[in-house]
Design a protein around this motif. Structure first.
Motif, PDB file in Angstrom:
ATOM      1  N   LYS A  88     -24.409  -4.410 -30.009  1.00  0.00           N
ATOM      2  CA  LYS A  88     -24.164  -5.781 -30.472  1.00  0.00           C
ATOM      3  C   LYS A  88     -22.657  -5.961 -30.613  1.00  0.00           C
ATOM      4  O   LYS A  88     -21.911  -4.982 -30.674  1.00  0.00           O
ATOM      5  CB  LYS A  88     -24.895  -6.032 -31.797  1.00  0.00           C
ATOM      6  CG  LYS A  88     -26.417  -6.004 -31.658  1.00  0.00           C
ATOM      7  CD  LYS A  88     -27.114  -6.354 -32.956  1.00  0.00           C
ATOM      8  CE  LYS A  88     -27.155  -5.204 -33.922  1.00  0.00           C
ATOM      9  NZ  LYS A  88     -28.014  -5.476 -35.109  1.00  0.00           N
TER      10      LYS A  88
ATOM     11  N   GLU B   9     -27.157 -11.742 -39.289  1.00  0.00           N
ATOM     12  CA  GLU B   9     -28.013 -11.609 -38.103  1.00  0.00           C
ATOM     13  C   GLU B   9     -27.172 -11.390 -36.843  1.00  0.00           C
ATOM     14  O   GLU B   9     -26.207 -12.089 -36.587  1.00  0.00           O
ATOM     15  CB  GLU B   9     -28.874 -12.862 -37.928  1.00  0.00           C
ATOM     16  CG  GLU B   9     -29.893 -12.726 -36.796  1.00  0.00           C
ATOM     17  CD  GLU B   9     -30.787 -13.945 -36.665  1.00  0.00           C
ATOM     18  OE1 GLU B   9     -31.506 -14.028 -35.650  1.00  0.00           O
ATOM     19  OE2 GLU B   9     -30.754 -14.816 -37.569  1.00  0.00           O
ATOM     20  N   GLY B  10     -27.539 -10.382 -36.084  1.00  0.00           N
ATOM     21  CA  GLY B  10     -26.825 -10.060 -34.852  1.00  0.00           C
ATOM     22  C   GLY B  10     -25.576  -9.237 -35.045  1.00  0.00           C
ATOM     23  O   GLY B  10     -24.832  -8.987 -34.097  1.00  0.00           O
TER      24      GLY B  10
ATOM     25  N   LYS C 110     -25.539 -13.014 -46.157  1.00  0.00           N
ATOM     26  CA  LYS C 110     -26.925 -13.139 -45.695  1.00  0.00           C
ATOM     27  C   LYS C 110     -27.046 -14.156 -44.563  1.00  0.00           C
ATOM     28  O   LYS C 110     -27.832 -13.981 -43.623  1.00  0.00           O
ATOM     29  CB  LYS C 110     -27.828 -13.552 -46.850  1.00  0.00           C
ATOM     30  CG  LYS C 110     -28.052 -12.469 -47.895  1.00  0.00           C
ATOM     31  CD  LYS C 110     -28.892 -12.987 -49.049  1.00  0.00           C
ATOM     32  CE  LYS C 110     -29.091 -11.931 -50.131  1.00  0.00           C
ATOM     33  NZ  LYS C 110     -29.859 -12.474 -51.298  1.00  0.00           N
TER      34      LYS C 110
ATOM     35  N   ALA D 251     -30.603  -5.872 -41.450  1.00  0.00           N
ATOM     36  CA  ALA D 251     -30.268  -6.567 -40.196  1.00  0.00           C
ATOM     37  C   ALA D 251     -30.026  -5.587 -39.050  1.00  0.00           C
ATOM     38  O   ALA D 251     -29.552  -5.991 -37.979  1.00  0.00           O
ATOM     39  CB  ALA D 251     -29.031  -7.436 -40.405  1.00  0.00           C
TER      40      ALA D 251
END
Length: 451
Positions: free
Chosen positions: A152, A201-202, A197, A231
């Protein structure tokens, strides 16, 4: 340490002719105009005469013993036991280079293995490399490593980050295509959990400092690690190792990677360098394979005797350049050895006492500074304290210098939302009389400005 001055002016023309040049400045033709500065050392003088001249120039500088110093933001005055300098000036350490031939480098290899072991105990992780260039380069390497490991390309860091580290990080990740996302601080000057938060994500990795750039202990550091792991991101912690005698080891609260500055031990301020960044990971073969830099390992030779070697060199660019995880192919060996000697000297009890003294000095300093400036954030500080003022800080700083006191590090230029603010710092070396003198001087300067 430095080379002796040798007046070679009589041989300059001969040497230049030999290499095909007519003027010395032609040797530096690729250096931009205005960068080079000539010392114009006197020719035809004895070494003693040059020694006196150089000392006259050096007298323009003032040491921290001549001027009480409260400079924060990553450069601190710690006391270094006298034997540390003596030991690292032994020729076996001072002249040693990269130990490519382990059979004749056992002393340096063992010293670096001890350094790795000591850092590992401090941070609570099993695998440590034998140093990076500094904390900033360790952060850049950590960001790239999380991207390689998770496949990622987003790395999350706190907005409250040293501007030097920020520039280094952005330089490291630019070519790798890693995106940096900054999380703002909350009303307590710590990472905003809710904003994290929303952004996690990612993410390949989440980075937090303990203590943070403002000197504050991150009270929700465990929660930050849990958010990262939920995550599927790596949890990266940057830490000041002088705090680890009193703060929990990052490995104990879930850190996958721990980085920091080893040179806070065993090395003087040195105008900001050289440094030695440490880099540690948990005992996971996939993580270890992605680590930058070299690891010193302990093994046995063919006779069954203990021996030390450089392990996993395939990650270094001097072995397999096209497949290397990093282009760092050296390390700050002497700086790291100095840190190891200092840490070993202190031992667990000494490290705890060091942390306790710094914590007490910081609490006293913060209380006194609240009398003359604004402390914007509540919480527990270690070393650094952010202080805001109603008048321009550059005026305060110049007036403090006139009073033979070195003030804090102005950060209003990097964080304009904090106004006229500066990071001040204290350590175990800070005398309470110096703090009291600073408060008196600040009160006088502020009163003069208000008249």
């Amino acid at each position: 340490m430095g080379n002796h001055y040798i007046p070679n002016s009589a041989h300059k023309e001969e040497m230049l002719r030999e290499i095909g040049f007519s003027l010395t400045k032609e040797l530096f033709s690729d250096v931009p105009e205005g960068v080079l500065k000539e010392f114009n050392l006197p020719s035809g003088k004895s070494e003693y005469e040059v020694f006196l001249e150089m000392n006259r120039i050096l007298e323009k500088n003032k040491s921290v013993l001549e001027m009480p110093t409260f400079l924060g933001a990553g450069t601190y005055f710690h006391y270094i036991p006298a034997h540390v300098k003596y030991l690292i000036e032994r020729s076996e350490f001072l002249t040693a280079y990269t130990p490519y031939q382990p059979e004749i480098s056992q002393g340096m290899l063992q010293a670096l293995f001890e350094y790795q072991s000591l850092i590992g105990e401090l941070v609570g992780l099993e695998i440590v490399n034998s140093s990076m260039y500094d904390w900033g380069s360790a952060l850049g390497e950590a960001a790239r490593m999380t991207a390689r490991f998770t496949r990622k390309n987003k790395f999350i860091v706190p907005k409250a980050l040293s501007p030097e580290k920020k520039r280094t990080l952005e330089t490291y990740v630019e070519g790798a295509g890693v995106e940096i996302e900054y999380i703002p601080w909350n009303e307590n000057g710590q990472m905003d959990i809710e904003k994290l938060k929303e952004s996690v994500e990612g993410a390949a990795g989440v980075y937090v400092e303990m203590p943070n750039f403002f000197g504050l202990i991150e009270e929700q550091v465990r929660a930050i690690g849990e958010i990262a792991h939920d995550a599927k991101a790596l949890f990266v912690v940057g830490t000041d190792p002088t705090s680890l005698g009193i703060l929990e080891a990052p490995g104990n609260y879930g850190a996958d990677i721990v980085i920091g500055e080893a040179a806070f031990f065993g090395n003087p301020m040195n105008f900001g360098g050289p440094r030695a960044g440490f880099f540690a990971v948990r005992n996971d073969k996939k993580l270890i394979r992605q680590m930058p830099g070299r690891i010193i390992g302990m093994t046995k030779d063919k006779e069954g005797k203990r021996a030390f070697v450089m392990a996993l060199q395939t990650r270094e660019q001097h072995i397999r350049r096209a497949k290397a995880t990093s282009n760092i192919c050296s390390n700050e060996a002497l700086t790291a050895v100095a840190a190891a000697i200092h840490i070993a000297t202190l031992g667990p009890r000494g490290l705890r006492e060091l942390g306790e003294v710094i914590l007490k000095n910081t609490a006293y300093f913060k209380k006194r500074m609240s009398e003359v400036g604004k402390i914007p954030f509540d919480g527990i500080n270690f070393k650094d304290v952010l202080v805001g003022f109603e008048i321009p800080y550059d005026v305060i700083h110049e007036r403090l210098l006139e009073k033979n006191i070195h003030g804090g590090y102005y950060i209003g230029q990097y964080f304009p939302e904090l106004g006229e603010s500066a990071l001040f710092a204290v350590t175990e070396t800070t005398k309470r009389e110096w703090i009291d003198e600073l408060i008196s001087a600040l009160r006088e300067i502020i009163n003069e400005a208000e008249l």
